[in-house]
Every structure is written in C-alpha cells, then in structure tokens.
Design a protein around this motif. Sequence first.
Motif, PDB file in Angstrom:
ATOM      1  N   GLU A 111     -23.936 -24.311 -25.010  1.00 28.38           N
ATOM      2  CA  GLU A 111     -24.108 -23.605 -23.736  1.00 28.38           C
ATOM      3  C   GLU A 111     -23.197 -22.391 -23.735  1.00 28.38           C
ATOM      4  O   GLU A 111     -22.020 -22.481 -24.072  1.00 28.38           O
ATOM      5  N   TYR A 112     -23.784 -21.284 -23.431  1.00 28.73           N
ATOM      6  CA  TYR A 112     -23.081 -20.011 -23.413  1.00 28.73           C
ATOM      7  C   TYR A 112     -23.554 -19.266 -22.186  1.00 28.73           C
ATOM      8  O   TYR A 112     -24.689 -19.457 -21.749  1.00 28.73           O
ATOM      9  N   GLU A 113     -22.704 -18.392 -21.675  1.00 28.48           N
ATOM     10  CA  GLU A 113     -23.175 -17.553 -20.577  1.00 28.48           C
ATOM     11  C   GLU A 113     -24.264 -16.612 -21.077  1.00 28.48           C
ATOM     12  O   GLU A 113     -25.095 -16.145 -20.310  1.00 28.48           O
ATOM     13  N   ASP A 114     -24.263 -16.336 -22.368  1.00 32.32           N
ATOM     14  CA  ASP A 114     -25.193 -15.387 -22.974  1.00 32.32           C
ATOM     15  C   ASP A 114     -26.178 -16.158 -23.869  1.00 32.32           C
ATOM     16  O   ASP A 114     -25.787 -16.768 -24.856  1.00 32.32           O
ATOM     17  N   PRO A 115     -27.486 -16.105 -23.518  1.00 34.65           N
ATOM     18  CA  PRO A 115     -28.476 -16.888 -24.269  1.00 34.65           C
ATOM     19  C   PRO A 115     -28.533 -16.547 -25.760  1.00 34.65           C
ATOM     20  O   PRO A 115     -28.916 -17.385 -26.578  1.00 34.65           O
ATOM     21  N   PHE A 116     -28.132 -15.341 -26.129  1.00 32.67           N
ATOM     22  CA  PHE A 116     -28.109 -14.959 -27.554  1.00 32.67           C
ATOM     23  C   PHE A 116     -27.262 -15.954 -28.358  1.00 32.67           C
ATOM     24  O   PHE A 116     -27.678 -16.459 -29.399  1.00 32.67           O
ATOM     25  N   TYR A 117     -26.066 -16.247 -27.850  1.00 31.94           N
ATOM     26  CA  TYR A 117     -25.181 -17.178 -28.563  1.00 31.94           C
ATOM     27  C   TYR A 117     -25.646 -18.623 -28.401  1.00 31.94           C
ATOM     28  O   TYR A 117     -25.431 -19.445 -29.287  1.00 31.94           O
ATOM     29  N   ALA A 118     -26.288 -18.917 -27.269  1.00 27.83           N
ATOM     30  CA  ALA A 118     -26.801 -20.282 -27.086  1.00 27.83           C
ATOM     31  C   ALA A 118     -27.803 -20.593 -28.200  1.00 27.83           C
ATOM     32  O   ALA A 118     -27.763 -21.672 -28.814  1.00 27.83           O
ATOM     33  N   ALA A 173      -9.089 -25.547  -9.578  1.00 28.69           N
ATOM     34  CA  ALA A 173      -9.416 -24.462 -10.521  1.00 28.69           C
ATOM     35  C   ALA A 173      -9.747 -23.164  -9.793  1.00 28.69           C
ATOM     36  O   ALA A 173     -10.324 -23.186  -8.700  1.00 28.69           O
ATOM     37  N   PRO A 174      -9.423 -22.023 -10.407  1.00 26.06           N
ATOM     38  CA  PRO A 174      -9.775 -20.744  -9.780  1.00 26.06           C
ATOM     39  C   PRO A 174     -11.297 -20.529  -9.757  1.00 26.06           C
ATOM     40  O   PRO A 174     -12.017 -21.057 -10.593  1.00 26.06           O
ATOM     41  N   GLU A 175     -11.747 -19.738  -8.781  1.00 25.41           N
ATOM     42  CA  GLU A 175     -13.186 -19.450  -8.637  1.00 25.41           C
ATOM     43  C   GLU A 175     -13.791 -18.908  -9.934  1.00 25.41           C
ATOM     44  O   GLU A 175     -14.912 -19.215 -10.303  1.00 25.41           O
ATOM     45  N   LYS A 176     -13.012 -18.083 -10.625  1.00 23.36           N
ATOM     46  CA  LYS A 176     -13.484 -17.467 -11.870  1.00 23.36           C
ATOM     47  C   LYS A 176     -13.992 -18.542 -12.827  1.00 23.36           C
ATOM     48  O   LYS A 176     -15.038 -18.423 -13.462  1.00 23.36           O
ATOM     49  N   SER A 177     -13.202 -19.594 -12.936  1.00 22.39           N
ATOM     50  CA  SER A 177     -13.515 -20.682 -13.844  1.00 22.39           C
ATOM     51  C   SER A 177     -14.805 -21.387 -13.425  1.00 22.39           C
ATOM     52  O   SER A 177     -15.642 -21.747 -14.243  1.00 22.39           O
ATOM     53  N   LYS A 178     -14.974 -21.551 -12.127  1.00 26.74           N
ATOM     54  CA  LYS A 178     -16.165 -22.229 -11.617  1.00 26.74           C
ATOM     55  C   LYS A 178     -17.406 -21.363 -11.852  1.00 26.74           C
ATOM     56  O   LYS A 178     -18.471 -21.860 -12.220  1.00 26.74           O
ATOM     57  N   ARG A 179     -17.257 -20.065 -11.653  1.00 28.78           N
ATOM     58  CA  ARG A 179     -18.397 -19.150 -11.867  1.00 28.78           C
ATOM     59  C   ARG A 179     -18.837 -19.175 -13.324  1.00 28.78           C
ATOM     60  O   ARG A 179     -20.027 -19.232 -13.633  1.00 28.78           O
ATOM     61  N   SER A 180     -17.863 -19.144 -14.241  1.00 27.64           N
ATOM     62  CA  SER A 180     -18.199 -19.103 -15.670  1.00 27.64           C
ATOM     63  C   SER A 180     -18.921 -20.381 -16.079  1.00 27.64           C
ATOM     64  O   SER A 180     -19.891 -20.368 -16.838  1.00 27.64           O
ATOM     65  N   LEU A 181     -18.467 -21.494 -15.533  1.00 27.23           N
ATOM     66  CA  LEU A 181     -19.101 -22.767 -15.863  1.00 27.23           C
ATOM     67  C   LEU A 181     -20.540 -22.803 -15.331  1.00 27.23           C
ATOM     68  O   LEU A 181     -21.464 -23.257 -16.022  1.00 27.23           O
ATOM     69  N   ALA A 182     -20.742 -22.297 -14.123  1.00 19.63           N
ATOM     70  CA  ALA A 182     -22.096 -22.293 -13.552  1.00 19.63           C
ATOM     71  C   ALA A 182     -23.023 -21.457 -14.428  1.00 19.63           C
ATOM     72  O   ALA A 182     -24.193 -21.801 -14.641  1.00 19.63           O
ATOM     73  N   LYS A 183     -22.506 -20.368 -14.982  1.00 21.26           N
ATOM     74  CA  LYS A 183     -23.341 -19.513 -15.837  1.00 21.26           C
ATOM     75  C   LYS A 183     -23.694 -20.210 -17.143  1.00 21.26           C
ATOM     76  O   LYS A 183     -24.817 -20.109 -17.636  1.00 21.26           O
TER      77      LYS A 183
END
Length: 417
Positions: A59-66, A99-109
Amino acid sequence: MPLTKDNSILIVGGGTFGLSTAYHLAQAGYTKITILDKGDSIPSPLSAGNDLNKIVRAEYEDPFYAELALSAIAEWASNPLFAPHYSQVGYLLGNSAAAPEKSKRSLAKSLASIERHPAFAKQITAINSRDDVRAVAPALDGPMDGWTGYFNRLAGYARAADALRSVYVAVKEMPGVDVRLGRTVVSLNHEDGNAGLAVGVNTASGKETYTADLVILTLGASLANLLPSIGQQITAKSWLITHIQLTAEEAVQLEGIPVTYSRDLGFFFEPDRQTGLLKISPSGAGFTNRNNGISVPLEKNDFVPPGEEEAVRNILREHLPRFADRPLVNSKMCWCADTADSEYIIDFVPERKGLVVATGDSGHAFKMFPVMGGWVRDLLEKGQQDVARWRWKEGNDAAAAEVSWRVGSTRDLSEVL
Ligand code: FSA
C-alpha cells in the motif's frame, strides 16, 4: 554504441540495489559483471539491508509504487530464491489516539490505494476499536486505546540479511559474475581516448584499478562520498534499529504476529524464529550527519541517540508492556538515502559517459529487492530513463524532504550526541 551482453559492467556496492542488479543482469545473460564491495563479507556491515528484517507491503499513497510492490510481493511469495526469506504475517498499520493529523491523513491515502484494488480483495480489515485489534492480533496486549488503522493480510516481512546472503551466494555462482570484497572505490576516471571508465580502488594491501564499459554505483546513503555531483539530491538519514531478546517460550507466544506499525510511535516484527530477537524501530524523521552541508553516513553506528531508548520503550508499553523494561540489544543506526520527493534515482549521470546510479531508497526500497535490478537492466538497455520520476534530479534539495508518513523533524547527530 548500444550495450551488448559482452560489455564489461562494474557494480560498485554489493548491497540491496547492487545485488539485485547483478542478479537481473546475470540472469539476462550479461557475461562480464564485477561487483566491488568495501566490506569483507556480504551482506556488508554498511548495507542498510544488512538487517534482521524489513517490512514488505504494497500500500502506497502513489499507485505507481503500489503496483511495483505487488510485483515484488509476487516474487517474494513464489521465487525459490526469495520465498524462504519471506513471511506473510500481515501488516497492522495505524495511529495511536495521540497521533498528529498528518499521520492519519497519510494512512488514509495508503489505504485508499488498496481498498478497491482487486489484488487486495478480502485482504483488508479496518481497525476502529481495541476489540478490532484483538481480533487480528490477540498477542498484542498493551493498552492501544483509541488506536485506529487497518490490517492488511497481503504483506509481511523479509529476513533481509538472509535474503541478501542467498542472492549473493546465487549470483557469485552464476556465469559471468565476479565478486571482489574488501575493495573501497576511491576514484572514477574516464580513460583517455576510450569510452570506458577506470575505477581506482583501495584494498588492505594496496591499490588496484578496474576498467569497465559501464559503472553502476549502488552505494546507498554513502554515494555522495564517491560522487559529490549527486550533491543535494540525496541526504543520508539514519534511524535506530534495536532488538529485545525473548526466551523460546516468549517467542512462541508472539509467533505469527503481524508487522505492527503505529505511525507516530514506531514498528516491530514477530520475534525471529531462530534467535528469539524481536526487532523494533522508533518513528521519526531521521538523523543526519552533515559535513560541509552534505549528509553522509558515519562509519561507527552502534549507538542509541538520546531519547530514542525512551521512544522504543513507549512502543513496547503501548503494544507489549510485559517487555517494556527488557535491555536493548544489537542497536544500530541504519542509513537511508533520502531524496526530496522519496523517488528513487536510477539513471545515467549527465556528462559522465557510462556512469549510472541506482540509489535514493528513501526508506522504502528493500521490499523491491527481487525486482529492482530489473529496472536497472531496463535503463541500460533503453539507454535512457523513460520513467521521469527516477531521473537524475539536478537542483532537487533532499534536505527539504517533507515525507508524509514520517512524524517529527530531522535532526543532525551533532545536535544530539
Ligand atoms: O517501506 C516501508 O514500509 C518501510 S518503512 C520503514 C522506515 O523506517 C520508515 O518508516 C522511516 O520513515 C524511514 O523511511 C526508514 O524506513
């Protein structure tokens, strides 16, 4: 002149990128491959891959790496060279309540990259409560209050050093491959009137020169020592890797636990089935070692920066409190080559005929070990990098990297030691 299978190819650095490249080239029938490594053994002490285990997930935020990671997982799972070193125990990824919001956003992506992907059908379970954690990882008996995230069954870990060793053993038996250890490359020069490169090497007993049509630099975080023109494009950053020793009984209790990563705290693995060592690594944005501006790895890395032991104990208190006071063993700083945008750099070096770099792991490359050498082979055979994101990144400043999945800020070791 197009590359032929009989051109001489020198791979400088027998770590993750170097061994994978040698493996893919030798498999494709290249006949004159030489690997040089500074260490007296492979995996070399300096290689970031020389580690008990590394996360394998797609799982990656970017489907290319996924997609690339999925192709790597297919190899981990089925190629007899890699499969003995892969355990598909799943990946439990989340954030503690604080956890900071940043961390939660990245995980959701990251989750979004796999949620609707057919390869992950029925593999993902959302974790929204303490009971949800218990259902997938009953052995984790820490508070984990308010912990949210997901469990991905199509993931796990690789016994990294073992995998490097196996590929090394396989590669040195392949026709056309020569390995020279204890060789520190100190210079790269174009030969007069010739397209090839002359590589100056220091050994324990003197100096040597190797010549080759093509030189591939796979020196990880140390690359700037040999190729200063890579300059600001990569920044060596280090994270603590440490372990606790479990008894055989304790290890059995944790057998098969998923790789668990609380984004804001850090991650750990199931205890090693041979040794009972449980590896732990705290979260953070990494430690640099800046000399005259550019960060390069230290030579001696068996230390724990101030504050990091407490960070490790926090991970244990949250997930496995019964081990929270266990002594930390085999601690070391592991050096990654970070780029500004976390993209690898796999390209010809501009204005340097026959010189190639494969680097910029950015802390997310080991999982690609079975396939990454194929990308280097593609580059050599095409004669140019078609994948724009992997090109030489003139002008990019890796020091400015703002990596979505990391918390905190990068500190220089000179500020903390
Ligand atoms: O690709 C992966 O899942 C590896 S994450 C491991 C890690 O420690 C990072 O969390 C950290 O931020 C750094 O990039 C080194 O690698």
